[in-house]
Design an enzyme around this catalytic site. Structure first.
Site, mmCIF file in Angstrom:
data_model
loop_
_atom_site.group_PDB
_atom_site.id
_atom_site.type_symbol
_atom_site.label_atom_id
_atom_site.label_comp_id
_atom_site.label_asym_id
_atom_site.label_seq_id
_atom_site.Cartn_x
_atom_site.Cartn_y
_atom_site.Cartn_z
ATOM 1 N N CYS A 147 0.938 -1.091 -0.070
ATOM 2 C CA CYS A 147 -0.018 -0.072 -0.151
ATOM 3 C C CYS A 147 0.912 1.304 0.030
ATOM 4 C CB CYS A 147 -1.172 0.061 1.310
ATOM 5 S SG CYS A 147 -0.371 -0.356 2.691
ATOM 6 N N GLY A 148 2.011 1.117 -0.839
ATOM 7 C CA GLY A 148 2.677 2.294 -0.898
ATOM 8 C C GLY A 148 3.531 2.830 0.490
#
Length: 290
Positions: A89-90
């Site tokens: 998720c980055g």
């Protein structure tokens, strides 16, 4: 054509990766809508109870709850860290944990200790690696957070504060701004104060209430509900941020995979063309020699 065969294998591998990232992007987009609806539904209640607690902090009742009393003798600060259970998720978790690291260094420099509650696998792993005192944790919350799973671990810090073992309790999570932006936040849970809650700015008057049946019972229940609402809202915000960040990250990964496939196909075509040209040159050279 050994090189060409190797390039074809790489192309196939990247295409399979692109299929996975595309599927994960679509799943995250579907979950993101549900998480955003859940987060937006919880916001009005959270904001309303925040205002009521702010009014209560400005009032002068005959009973003062321990959550409203500032303490500075324990030399220990509690922190609730909300992260995701999964990755991909980055930089969402990294940004939130960077705030935790900064706060831990600040406490260490001032001679204070840290007691932490980890919500999410990433927070638990990070706090364990940094050697923090993890008093409780909650993991594997799923896509739908349940308050009964959250308030139990957090209650450990609340009880420690009431017993005078903590000077303050902070909450770290990622706030959902929009699909493309999520902001890491640190809020002070305890002690509660009118200035910290920032309600009714500009009004220069105090608040007072009539309590029924009893001030202590009403205030105790209200402030516990206030803390529960903030914890639940933080987890709901974090889940919405997680799905948004994952959707954006997977879309970026899919786009990058497409670029890599294009580059590999170009290299493959050049290699294949070079091999064909070489074979033609050998045939022409052989014919000329005959």
């Amino acid at each position: 054509m050994a090189a060409g065969k190797e390039i074809r294998g790489k192309i196939k591998s990247v295409e399979n990766t692109k299929k996975i990232t595309k599927a994960m992007e679509m799943v995250a987009a579907s979950k993101m809508r549900k998480a955003q609806d859940r987060m937006r539904a919880a916001r009005p209640y959270s904001e309303k109870i925040r205002n009521i607690a702010a009014h209560l902090a400005q009032a002068n009742p005959e009973y003062t709850h321990p959550f409203l009393v500032k303490q500075d003798k324990a030399k220990t600060v509690g922190i609730v860290v909300v992260t995701t259970d999964k990755g991909l998720c980055g930089g969402m978790n990294t940004n939130a944990l960077r705030i935790v690291t900064s706060k831990a260094r600040e406490l260490e420099a001032s001679g204070n200790k840290l007691a932490a509650v980890a919500i999410g696998n990433k927070a638990l792993g990070f706090l364990s690696r940094m050697g923090a005192n993890v008093v409780s944790h909650a993991v594997q919350l799923g896509d739908t957070p349940h308050l009964e799973k959250l308030i139990g671990p957090v209650k450990v810090l609340l009880d420690m504060y009431q017993e005078g073992k903590l000077d303050a309790v902070y909450l770290v999570y990622t706030k959902f701004i929009n699909t493309m932006k999520q902001e890491p936040m640190m809020e002070q849970l305890l002690p509660l104060s009118a200035g910290q809650l920032e309600a009714d700015k500009g009004r220069q008057h105090s608040w007072d209430y009539l309590y029924e049946p009893d001030a202590q019972i009403v205030i105790d229940d209200l402030l516990v509900r206030y803390v529960e609402a903030l914890i639940y809202q933080a987890v709901a915000e974090n889940l919405a941020s997680e799905q948004s960040a994952r959707m954006v990250a997977m879309k970026s990964a899919s786009d990058n995979a497409g670029n890599v496939i294009g580059e590999l196909k170009l290299i493959y075509n050049k290699t294949r063309q070079a091999a064909i040209t070489k074979e033609l040159s050998e045939i022409v050279a052989g014919a000329a020699a005959v």
